[in-house]
Design a protein around this motif. Structure first.
Motif, short mmCIF file in Angstrom:
data_model
loop_
_atom_site.label_atom_id
_atom_site.label_comp_id
_atom_site.label_asym_id
_atom_site.label_seq_id
_atom_site.Cartn_x
_atom_site.Cartn_y
_atom_site.Cartn_z
N THR A 1 -19.33 33.73 -7.57
CA THR A 1 -19.45 33.66 -6.10
C THR A 1 -20.44 32.57 -5.72
O THR A 1 -20.20 31.79 -4.79
N ASP A 2 -21.54 32.47 -6.43
CA ASP A 2 -22.54 31.44 -6.11
C ASP A 2 -21.96 30.04 -6.26
O ASP A 2 -22.19 29.17 -5.43
N ASP B 1 -22.92 15.19 -10.64
CA ASP B 1 -24.37 15.35 -10.51
C ASP B 1 -24.72 16.83 -10.43
O ASP B 1 -24.81 17.42 -9.36
N LEU B 2 -24.90 17.42 -11.60
CA LEU B 2 -25.18 18.86 -11.65
C LEU B 2 -26.58 19.16 -11.15
O LEU B 2 -26.86 20.24 -10.65
N VAL B 3 -27.45 18.17 -11.32
CA VAL B 3 -28.85 18.38 -10.98
C VAL B 3 -29.03 18.61 -9.48
O VAL B 3 -29.84 19.42 -9.06
N HIS B 4 -28.21 17.93 -8.68
CA HIS B 4 -28.37 18.07 -7.24
C HIS B 4 -27.25 18.87 -6.59
O HIS B 4 -27.06 18.80 -5.38
N PHE B 5 -26.51 19.61 -7.39
CA PHE B 5 -25.48 20.49 -6.82
C PHE B 5 -26.17 21.49 -5.89
O PHE B 5 -27.27 21.97 -6.19
N ASP B 6 -25.49 21.79 -4.78
CA ASP B 6 -26.13 22.61 -3.75
C ASP B 6 -26.09 24.10 -4.10
O ASP B 6 -25.33 24.88 -3.53
N PHE B 7 -26.89 24.47 -5.08
CA PHE B 7 -26.96 25.89 -5.45
C PHE B 7 -27.69 26.66 -4.35
O PHE B 7 -28.70 26.19 -3.84
N GLY C 1 -30.94 21.58 -7.56
CA GLY C 1 -30.39 21.91 -6.26
C GLY C 1 -30.44 20.75 -5.29
O GLY C 1 -31.13 19.76 -5.53
N ALA C 2 -29.68 20.90 -4.21
CA ALA C 2 -29.63 19.85 -3.20
C ALA C 2 -31.00 19.74 -2.53
O ALA C 2 -31.71 20.74 -2.41
#
Lengths: 758, 340
Positions: A216-217, A470-476, B133-134
């Motif tokens: 879901t996340d 870009d996994l580092v800046h994925f909007d988790f 994260g973003a």
């Protein structure tokens, strides 16, 4: 009811378009709305402009608006019940918000009817069947997806798998007619891999979002991206708890609609002192309630199967005594946990037993369950909740690379949720087996979302496949610890799924097609190279289902002896294979149920392994992976299988310690013991393991003996001896010895081959 | 294995009555002399330890202590090592538990700077110390709550103590450990004052040596090796501090003898002689040895004797190991020779 007042409608639109950036599309869309009276029977409904009154009228029949068939009596019976659900009162409010915004958050407590009703509300307004689109409603659990789909098919008077269907791992029950699809969140994520913009859907409902499962996340992050590229896609995030602000702010301040649950006040009691044994305290409390409280059923929360069965036994025994000694009513006790067969799970809905004599002390039902009973299941009649404050939670730590289920204190939010279960029927009581002070000081506010508690290898592979570089800046929503991602990338690199630049390799691409852990997937893909893909396929299937061995408390010895019949001296994986082959033998297939009973095996697990095997086989065939076996007479039959296992599991290897009892895991240098359930006969120096379990002791479970030479042969990058220089002496020396041996063999081999050429 | 929940909490017995826990007892007994090993896996076996690496090492130990012992400043002293021993014993921690706790505290980013996963993340723009994260999410979250970059701490619940029980138990354990240490300090002072009255330096030296020999033998037996293995250890500075001086002296004597023999040899090169006698360990273990040797003789003897008593329940003067602490306390007349 007629049309809604125009002014009000305009106002709603206006307000929303100012605050919501997703509204830009609405102007264009109105042109494309369809009024399709004749074809559907949904009279007068204009897409995204319908009202509750119109929908109610369509629901009233007499023909089914979705397939034109006449509606059954059963349909109308259910319809009456549905119209009494709390969500129904706010249908108009829901529709207005749904129509005016792209993303909305919906909060409704368990029992409000949101999971069954909201998707139908959407169907009557979104008209997906006319658009050639579908509505997806995700569920964290397979069982929920199946059972809710069944229920909604009944409510809509259609055949399950036709207009309404479900899709879960290893099972797809949909057809070309399906416009409402319940599915696990993991399945929607898999679909996104081949359909990144989720084009087949006009509306996606993320249900039970408060559970914050890993899938879901990830879906939320993904859908947030898709939403800006697909303005026509509607999104509803549904949650059963009131902490919805987090979802709202994550989705750019999406509007919120909350439907109050039908709840009664719940009185909360704390213990004056901490408890030395929460299980004992829980049993005592349950009996005390039965002896002294007014009519009403009891729900006790415990952590797992073993504990629950134990508690059920003790409560039954002590209740018998209580009944003999005083004039208490009868007490029936039911366990509830995930691995319980559905027929037994169903029993929790049985009404409480009648009093012994008419007018005597009331009978009572006790349900002893895991936190399944916290949000996802509603049991009528519960008035008393007993909460020791623990649950089993998955944890992962990249520093020791272990993913395990551990008993841990619940969060305050969970405790509230549990207490709420007591107030569904009438005012209730919740007995917390801890002090108020401990509640305040020792419990976290919220539970940790799964993404913070999981190994992310599989997720990273999925994200890669989804095209996210870009996994580092994925909007988790909640970003995982950097070390967790670092481990995941490293593991995938060692497995050969991604290259040193983090790009997906052909192997990784193929691995992502299997709904399996990357290690299992890689093992399966490489198995034809070891001439044992048939066998590895079986083992993979068996590792993907609940434990096949049954060990009843009253027959442990007999069960262990029977397991001995299947056991293979080289370890548990080969033992599983023996079980499967025996299960498929004509003798066993004559009466599988009796055969499994006699051999202390779980028929359900074996059958589902059979099904999983079939599904995986299809994926293998699709990928041109050949299904081969080494002849059983060949002396390398088992060696090939062991090597093939190692080709996926080379990162989960332990070495026996020379100076002490026990093993040490390579690289992480974690001291472990082999789980007592293992069948491994000889004390092998090197083993691979399927699982590292943390309990009161640190165990490795499901182990198979291997040879250290194979490590150097199959995973030279991981077993680079240089990298072990600073590590454990046992491991280093073992590897060096293996290398020396391999070099010697190579030399003598080359001599021999030279000799044979002469 | 864990019997804490069954035990009365307030009796103070939580710490002492370990008689049923033989299995874990043995492990924690051994843990004492192995404590030194847990750290070195990280650093002291590497010759080129950076300054801050060593600091990390210390931090870690402090972390470990503060986890169970809030409010106690760990002293880098013999008593402190003993506190750790007492604590893990009182909590029923096994060798595996301790190895787990140690591993859980070491950040991968610092530990594995060459990690391929980390390199890939850096390619994606990751900076060590920042979170994933973003950018927008991060700032949102910072408003809500300060997010830690640390993985979630794993705590393994042992037994069925209710919420609040474990922390109460921890307080209890800390208290009883405090009491035990206080008691030990008293007996130390008592010991020191009594012994300096009646013993000559020479006699003390010879008693230290015999006590060290016993300690070395017992350790060797516990590790399943011959005592010679310890005497001839490749690095004499790596052996247990309790008898490090003994081993160093032994090896030095041996070298001197060798040197003498060589001097009689005409082709003897004097340069080698200097090299032969130059014995040095790494800074840390050498400093430790110097500190030990700077102690009063009576204090040195006390350290060796208390080691024998707490790890092996062994009394020098009785000449054998008792079954456990209680046995030793009740049946051994005392720590001094004249008690016997």
């Amino acid at each position: 009811m007629s049309e809604e007042p125009v002014t009000k409608k305009l106002k709603a639109d206006d307000g929303a378009s100012k605050s919501n950036p997703y509204l830009a599309h609405l102007e264009n869309e109105k042109d494309s709305t369809v009024s399709n009276e004749n074809a559907t029977g949904i009279s007068g409904i204009i897409r995204h402009e319908s009202t509750a009154a119109q929908a109610n009228k369509a629901e009233d029949g007499p023909l089914n608006p979705f397939n034109g068939k006449s509606l059954s009596q059963k349909y109308f019976d259910i319809l009456k019940v549905r119209r009494n659900l709390p969500v129904h009162l706010q249908r108009d409010e829901f529709l207005k918000m749904f129509q005016s915004t792209q993303i909305m958050v919906f909060v409704g407590e368990t029992g409000s009817g949101k999971t069954t009703q909201i998707p139908q509300f959407v169907a009557y307004d979104d008209l997906p069947h006319i658009q050639g689109k579908q509505i997806a409603c995700t569920q964290p659990r397979r069982v929920a997806a199946m059972s809710v789909a069944k229920r909604v098919a009944d409510e809509m008077d259609v055949k399950l798998g036709e207009e309404v269907g479900y899709s879960i791992r290893f099972e797809d029950k949909t057809s070309s007619n399906t416009f409402l699809k319940y599915m696990t969140d993991g399945m929607l994520l898999r679909e996104a891999m081949t359909d990144p913009l989720l084009q087949r859907y006009s509306c996606i409902i993320l249900d039970e979002a408060h559970e914050r499962t890993l899938s879901t996340d990830i879906l939320m992050g993904l859908i947030k991206q898709v939403a800006s590229r697909r303005p026509d896609l509607k999104i509803i995030v549904m949650s059963a708890t009131l902490d919805a602000e987090k979802f709202q702010s994550y989705f750019n301040d999406a509007p919120l609609l909350a439907v109050p649950g039908r709840t009664h006040p719940v009185e909360i009691y704390y213990t004056p002192e901490y408890q030395r044994d929460y299980l004992e305290a829980a049993i005592r409390t349950v009996l005390q309630i039965h002896a002294s409280e007014a009519e009403g059923d009891i729900l006790l929360f415990l952590t797992g199967e073993e504990e629950i069965e134990d508690a059920c036994r003790k409560i039954s025994l002590e209740a018998d005594e209580l009944i003999r000694e005083s004039n208490c009513g009868p007490l029936s006790v039911y366990p509830l946990y995930g691995s319980l067969p559905p027929s037994q799970q169903q029993k929790i809905f049985d009404p409480a037993p009648a009093p012994f004599t008419p007018g005597g002390a009331p009978g009572r039902k006790v349900v002893v369950g895991t936190n399944i009973a916290e949000t996802s299941l509603t049991i009528d009649g519960i008035v008393y909740v007993v909460d020791p404050g623990f649950s089993k939670q998955k944890v992962y730590n990249p520093r020791i690379r272990v993913e395990s289920l551990l008993v841990a204190p619940i969060s305050k939010a969970s405790a509230q949720q549990r207490a709420g279960r007591a107030g569904r029927t009438r005012p209730g009581k919740c007995f917390r087996l801890y002090t108020e002070d401990a509640f305040k000081k020792e419990l976290n506010e919220q539970s940790y979302p799964e993404i913070l508690r999981s190994n992310l290898a599989n997720t990273v592979l999925e994200l890669k496949k989804l095209g996210i570089d870009d996994l580092v800046h994925f909007d988790f929503m909640d970003p995982p610890a950097p070390e967790t991602m670092m481990r995941a990338l490293e593991e995938l690199n060692f497995l050969g799924c991604i290259d040193d630049d983090g790009e997906l390799t052909p192997l990784g691409r193929m691995a992502s097609e299997f709904p399996l852990d990357p290690m299992l997937a890689v093992m399966l893909i490489k198995s034809p190279e070891f001439y044992c893909s048939n066998e590895i396929l079986s083992i993979t299937a068996l590792l993907s289902v609940p434990n096949v061995f049954v060990r009843p408390n009253n027959a442990r010895k007999a069960a262990d002896e029977m397991k001995g019949v299947f056991s293979h001296p080289d370890g548990d994986h080969l033992t599983l294979l023996n079980v499967y082959h025996a299960f498929k033998s004509p003798e066993a297939q004559l009466n599988p149920s009796q055969w499994c009973y006699d051999h202390f095996l779980s028929l359900r697990s074996l059958q589902s392994a059979d099904n999983v095997r079939f599904q995986l086989k299809r994926i293998m065939e699709r990928n041109d992976l050949s299904l081969v076996s080494t002849p059983f007479e060949d002396k390398n039959y088992y060696n090939n299988i062991r090597k093939s296992l190692l080709s996926g599991y080379f990162m989960q290897v332990a070495k026996r310690m020379s100076s002490r009892k026990g093993y040490i895991t390579v690289k992480d240098n974690q001291e472990v013991l082999i789980h007592p359930s293992t069948v491994i006969a000889q004390d092998s120096d090197w083993v691979l393991y399927n699982e590292f379990v943390l309990t009161t002791k640190n165990y490795i479970r499901t182990v198979t003996a291997i040879k250290p030479e194979w490590l150097l042969e199959l995973a030279p990058a991981y077993y680079d001896i240089e990298a072990f220089k600073k590590g454990n002496v046992d491991v280093r020396m073992g590897l060096e010895a293996a290398k020396a041996k391999a070099d010697r063999l190579k030399k003598s081999d080359s001599k021999r081959s030279k000799a044979s050429y002469k | 294995m864990n019997k804490h929940p069954g035990r009365p909490v307030a009796s103070g017995n939580v710490f002492g009555s370990d008689s049923e826990e033989d299995a874990s007892e043995n492990v924690s007994k051994k843990h004492f002399n192995r404590l030194a090993e847990i750290g070195p896996v990280i650093s002291s076996s590497e010759p080129e330890v950076r300054e801050d690496d060593e600091d990390d090492d210390v931090d870690e130990e402090e972390d470990y202590m503060s986890m169970v012992l809030p409010g106690h400043e760990p002293e880098k002293d013999f008593d402190e090592i003993n506190r750790e021993e007492l604590l893990s014993k009182a909590q029923g921690l096994t060798k595996e538990d301790i190895s787990l706790r140690t591993n859980l505290k070491r950040s991968l980013i610092e530990r594995e700077p060459e990690n391929k996963g980390l390199k890939m993340m850096k390619l994606m723009g990751f900076k060590p110390g920042s979170s994933l994260g973003a950018a927008s999410t991060e700032s949102q979250l910072n408003k809500d709550q300060a997010r830690s970059n640390e993985p979630i701490v794993i705590e393994i619940k042992k037994g069925r103590g209710g919420i609040g029980y474990d922390s109460a138990l921890r307080d209890e354990v800390n208290k009883s450990v405090d009491v035990a240490i206080e008691k030990q300090k008293e007996s130390k002072e008592n010991f020191l004052s009594r012994i300096s009255e009646s013993y000559s330096d020479k006699k003390l030296s010879s008693q230290i040596k015999s006590a060290q020999k016993v300690a070395l033998d017992l350790d060797a037996t516990a590790d399943g090796v011959e005592p010679e293995t310890i005497y001839e250890a490749e690095d004499p500075f790596s052996v247990n501090i309790i008898y490090r001086s003994l081993v160093c002296e032994h090896q030095l004597n041996k070298k001197v003898r060798e040197l003498r023999r060589n001097m009689e040899n005409p082709s003897f090169d004097t340069n080698i002689s200097v090299e032969l006698l130059d014995m040095k360990g790494d800074d840390k273990s050498q400093k430790e040895l110097e500190e030990f040797q700077l102690l009063e003789k009576s204090h040195q003897l006390f350290r060796v004797l208390i080691y024998l008593r707490s790890v092996y329940f062994y009394c020098m003067w009785c000449g054998f190991s008792y079954n456990d602490e209680n046995d030793l306390e009740e049946n051994c007349p005392g720590m001094l020779e004249q008690d016997h």
